[in-house]
Design an enzyme around this catalytic site. Structure first.
Site, PDB file in Angstrom:
ATOM      1  N   ASP A 140       1.604  13.311  16.416  1.00  0.00           N
ATOM      2  CA  ASP A 140       1.893  13.602  15.005  1.00  0.00           C
ATOM      3  C   ASP A 140       0.588  13.716  14.216  1.00  0.00           C
ATOM      4  O   ASP A 140       0.463  13.194  13.115  1.00  0.00           O
ATOM      5  CB  ASP A 140       2.787  12.518  14.412  1.00  0.00           C
ATOM      6  CG  ASP A 140       3.392  12.943  13.074  1.00  0.00           C
ATOM      7  OD1 ASP A 140       3.525  14.162  12.850  1.00  0.00           O
ATOM      8  OD2 ASP A 140       3.725  12.061  12.266  1.00  0.00           O
TER       9      ASP A 140
ATOM     10  N   GLY B  34       6.484   4.458   4.584  1.00  0.00           N
ATOM     11  CA  GLY B  34       6.669   5.697   5.330  1.00  0.00           C
ATOM     12  C   GLY B  34       7.982   5.705   6.063  1.00  0.00           C
ATOM     13  O   GLY B  34       8.861   4.861   5.845  1.00  0.00           O
TER      14      GLY B  34
ATOM     15  N   LYS C  17       1.735  -3.233   9.072  1.00  0.00           N
ATOM     16  CA  LYS C  17       2.776  -2.213   8.947  1.00  0.00           C
ATOM     17  C   LYS C  17       4.058  -2.824   9.493  1.00  0.00           C
ATOM     18  O   LYS C  17       4.220  -3.017  10.703  1.00  0.00           O
ATOM     19  CB  LYS C  17       2.416  -0.946   9.717  1.00  0.00           C
ATOM     20  CG  LYS C  17       3.529   0.094   9.689  1.00  0.00           C
ATOM     21  CD  LYS C  17       3.055   1.471  10.095  1.00  0.00           C
ATOM     22  CE  LYS C  17       2.314   2.141   8.973  1.00  0.00           C
ATOM     23  NZ  LYS C  17       2.002   3.565   9.282  1.00  0.00           N
TER      24      LYS C  17
ATOM     25  N   VAL D  83       0.828  -1.200   0.000  1.00  0.00           N
ATOM     26  CA  VAL D  83       0.000   0.000   0.000  1.00  0.00           C
ATOM     27  C   VAL D  83       0.863   1.251   0.000  1.00  0.00           C
ATOM     28  O   VAL D  83       0.546   2.253  -0.639  1.00  0.00           O
ATOM     29  CB  VAL D  83      -0.948  -0.005   1.216  1.00  0.00           C
ATOM     30  CG1 VAL D  83      -1.756   1.288   1.290  1.00  0.00           C
ATOM     31  CG2 VAL D  83      -1.886  -1.207   1.139  1.00  0.00           C
TER      32      VAL D  83
ATOM     33  N   THR E  99       6.848  -0.211   6.204  1.00  0.00           N
ATOM     34  CA  THR E  99       6.232  -0.493   4.911  1.00  0.00           C
ATOM     35  C   THR E  99       4.848  -1.053   5.173  1.00  0.00           C
ATOM     36  O   THR E  99       4.670  -1.953   6.005  1.00  0.00           O
ATOM     37  CB  THR E  99       7.074  -1.512   4.131  1.00  0.00           C
ATOM     38  OG1 THR E  99       8.380  -0.951   3.920  1.00  0.00           O
ATOM     39  CG2 THR E  99       6.445  -1.825   2.786  1.00  0.00           C
ATOM     40  N   VAL E 100       3.854  -0.540   4.456  1.00  0.00           N
ATOM     41  CA  VAL E 100       2.458  -0.898   4.698  1.00  0.00           C
ATOM     42  C   VAL E 100       2.008  -1.919   3.659  1.00  0.00           C
ATOM     43  O   VAL E 100       2.086  -1.658   2.444  1.00  0.00           O
ATOM     44  CB  VAL E 100       1.550   0.344   4.647  1.00  0.00           C
ATOM     45  CG1 VAL E 100       0.109  -0.037   4.962  1.00  0.00           C
ATOM     46  CG2 VAL E 100       2.045   1.405   5.627  1.00  0.00           C
TER      47      VAL E 100
END
Length: 593
Positions: free
Chosen positions: A453, A339, A359, A336, A343-344
């Site tokens: 965040d 980040g 994730k 997907v 990794t997703v």
């Protein structure tokens, strides 16, 4: 009346007015008093000047800092600048940055010359400060000194010297940067970015060499650089070679190579040679030979070895194919995204026959034992959040040597995508989104979890307008590293949405999330952020100053009463904001029909 007295005293060059008082007058808002104080201090040229000037240089008021630098522009020397920098060495990092920023932006040739001399100082702090100042001045007289700094013993000085050379933009730095590619592997990504910025096609062969390093970060930067450097005459050869070089690389590198190839093909589609070459198989020997001859130095035309094989000790998520199993429970569907922390992956849970998200944490994060301990602790709290506006976190897993978080799959796009046109959202939509975020965050805060965040990129919205907040687990990891700097010297976090207390390294609580939501509301209602600047430091500085225009002035369609709510959420002091998200939710509910 007081300003007039100061003016008369200064005009008469009152000998009784000592140096300390003169320097204090640099803070005076009366321009005549300030100008006369500057002139008098310069005329005296007292060796004790720097003793009193340092406090003015890191004053909160810009007009005071500007006056201090005006004095330095006339009487400053390397010794004087060093004395000033040493005076703030033990101060808060924000004070140090503000002083350096003033020297960089206001300093004239005399200041620049003095700073250049400090690049070779024995004190690491002085060298770092000098490099940061030169990064902003972009003065060509510093080029040779910055090239020398590429050999500094301190990695920070070396890499920031690279950045400074790129910012100056003179191709005379190219040979030194190419040499650095060969001797400083950790600096290679920074050097590649600099070469892309300089735009010197002569380095293409050296950049291609970097694709042979089995390090995805380096390979990705090299591909980006090649995409920037390619011209109509060599684009075809570059397309051929990058596909061959990355054939066995990680999936994200292979995808990036294809993207660069396609972009170059589109850009230079008028060149018939490009169309012919990229349409042929990458294994064609004739094409390979032609590409090599176009792009490599004669001395480097030997056969190119394939990238070194990746380690197979653990599961390699970069080589996963659809349908493959991850562990004995999850069937891989597709990647997907990727980040800063993981990794997703979209997977099918074979046990419960549902789609969910894994994730997978990056190895550098998973190797920090203290960070993982804190991460797990906050994960336990995050799992207790059960609210329609929060992505549900299921578990913290160790699968085939990899650490991962399993969470709810929610097909959607981010709020950041909705804000990309940089136009205000309808007031009703902005209110609805902010209200839903406040509801979700209120539930999170009740369990003791602070997001840290909160930003548009962490808010998901589906095509039916359902909103969910994501990445509480990653926020927990950020908490462990709040005070750490990345290798480029930038605070971990998102400066555009950071609360003043986060910027200053102070304790963070639920009211920091309220501030972030206030910034997001401002952006939704105004179509622009309240604070912007050329770099992250400038943005963070504005957060601490808190001088945003009321959102109702930026967008007249916003009622003043709603503008006041946003302003309260964005108050500098946590004590002046709403004290919890439930108060925010109630305030917003009053505007929703």
């Amino acid at each position: 009346m007081c300003a007039n007295l100061h003016w008369r005293a200064l005009s008469a060059h009152d000998a009784r007015l000592d140096l300390e008082k003169l320097c204090k007058l640099l803070r005076d808002r009366d321009i005549k008093v300030q100008e006369q104080a500057i002139e008098t201090i310069i005329q005296r040229n007292d060796p004790e000047t720097m003793k009193y000037l340092s406090a003015v240089l890191h004053d909160e008021a810009e007009h005071a800092r500007r006056a201090a630098v005006e004095v330095l522009n006339k009487i400053g020397s390397a010794a004087a600048i060093k004395e000033l920098l040493e005076s703030v060495k033990d101060a808060d990092w924000w004070v140090r940055a503000r002083s350096a920023d003033a020297l960089a932006k206001i300093g004239g040739p005399r200041v620049v010359k003095a700073v250049v001399e400090l690049i070779k100082d024995d004190d690491e702090f002085i060298r770092r400060s000098a490099i940061e100042i030169l990064n902003s001045t972009r003065d060509e007289q510093a080029i040779s000194h910055l090239i020398d700094a590429l050999d500094d013993s301190d990695w920070w000085v070396r890499e920031r010297a690279v950045d400074a050379l790129a910012n100056i933009g003179n191709k005379a730095a190219t040979p030194a940067l190419v040499r650095m590619l060969k001797r400083d592997e950790k600096a290679v990504p920074v050097v590649l970015r600099a070469l892309a910025k300089l735009g010197d096609e002569r380095v293409i062969h050296a950049v291609l060499e970097q694709l042979k390093r089995p390090v995805p970060e380096i390979q990705l930067e090299a591909l980006h650089t090649l995409g920037e450097l390619a011209g109509s005459e060599n684009a075809a050869g570059i397309c051929e070679v990058i596909v061959k070089y990355t054939d066995k690389a990680a999936s994200e590198v292979r995808e990036a190579a294809l993207e660069v190839r396609d972009r170059l093909q589109d850009k230079f589609s008028a060149a018939a040679s490009l169309t012919r070459m990229v349409s042929k198989p990458a294994s064609a020997h004739a094409d390979e030979t032609l590409a090599m001859s176009m792009l490599q130095n004669p001395d480097e035309a030997a056969r190119i070895p394939a990238p070194a094989p990746q380690s197979l000790a653990n599961l390699d998520i970069n080589r996963l194919q659809p349908g493959e199993m991850i562990g004995d429970r999850y069937r891989y569907v597709r990647r997907v995204g990727r980040g800063a922390f993981g990794t997703v992956l979209l997977v099918e849970d074979e046990v419960i026959s549902e789609s969910l998200i894994l994730k997978v944490l990056h190895p550098q994060m998973a190797s920090d034992e203290d960070m993982i301990k804190r991460f797990v602790q906050e994960m336990r709290l995050s799992r207790k959040i059960t609210h329609e506006n929060v992505i549900r976190i299921y578990d913290f897993l160790n699968i085939q040597g990899l650490l991962a978080i399993s969470m709810e799959y929610f097909p959607s796009s981010t709020l950041a995508v909705s804000l990309e046109p940089r136009e205000p959202l309808p007031v009703e939509a902005a209110l609805r989104y902010a209200h839903d975020i406040a509801k979700g965050m209120a539930a999170a805060h009740e369990t003791g979890v602070v997001h840290r965040d909160l930003k548009p990129g962490n808010v998901l919205i589906n095509n039916r307008g359902v909103l969910k907040i994501v990445d509480f687990g990653v926020a927990a990891a950020r908490a462990a590293g709040d005070q750490q700097l990345t290798r480029t010297g930038i605070l971990i976090g998102t400066p555009k949405y950071m609360s003043p207390e986060q910027v200053l390294g102070k304790p963070v609580d639920a009211r920091s999330d309220i501030y972030a939501l206030g910034i997001m509301m401002y952006e939704m209602l105004a179509g622009t952020l309240p604070y912007s600047g050329e770099d992250q430091m400038a943005v963070m500085y504005q957060h601490v100053q808190g001088k945003a225009r009321p959102v109702s002035e930026v967008n007249p369609n916003v009622p003043r009463t709603l503008s006041a709510v946003v302003a309260k959420m964005m108050a500098l002091s946590p004590e002046d904001r709403y004290q919890n998200m439930e108060e925010v939710r109630r305030a917003l509910a009053g505007f929703i029909d």
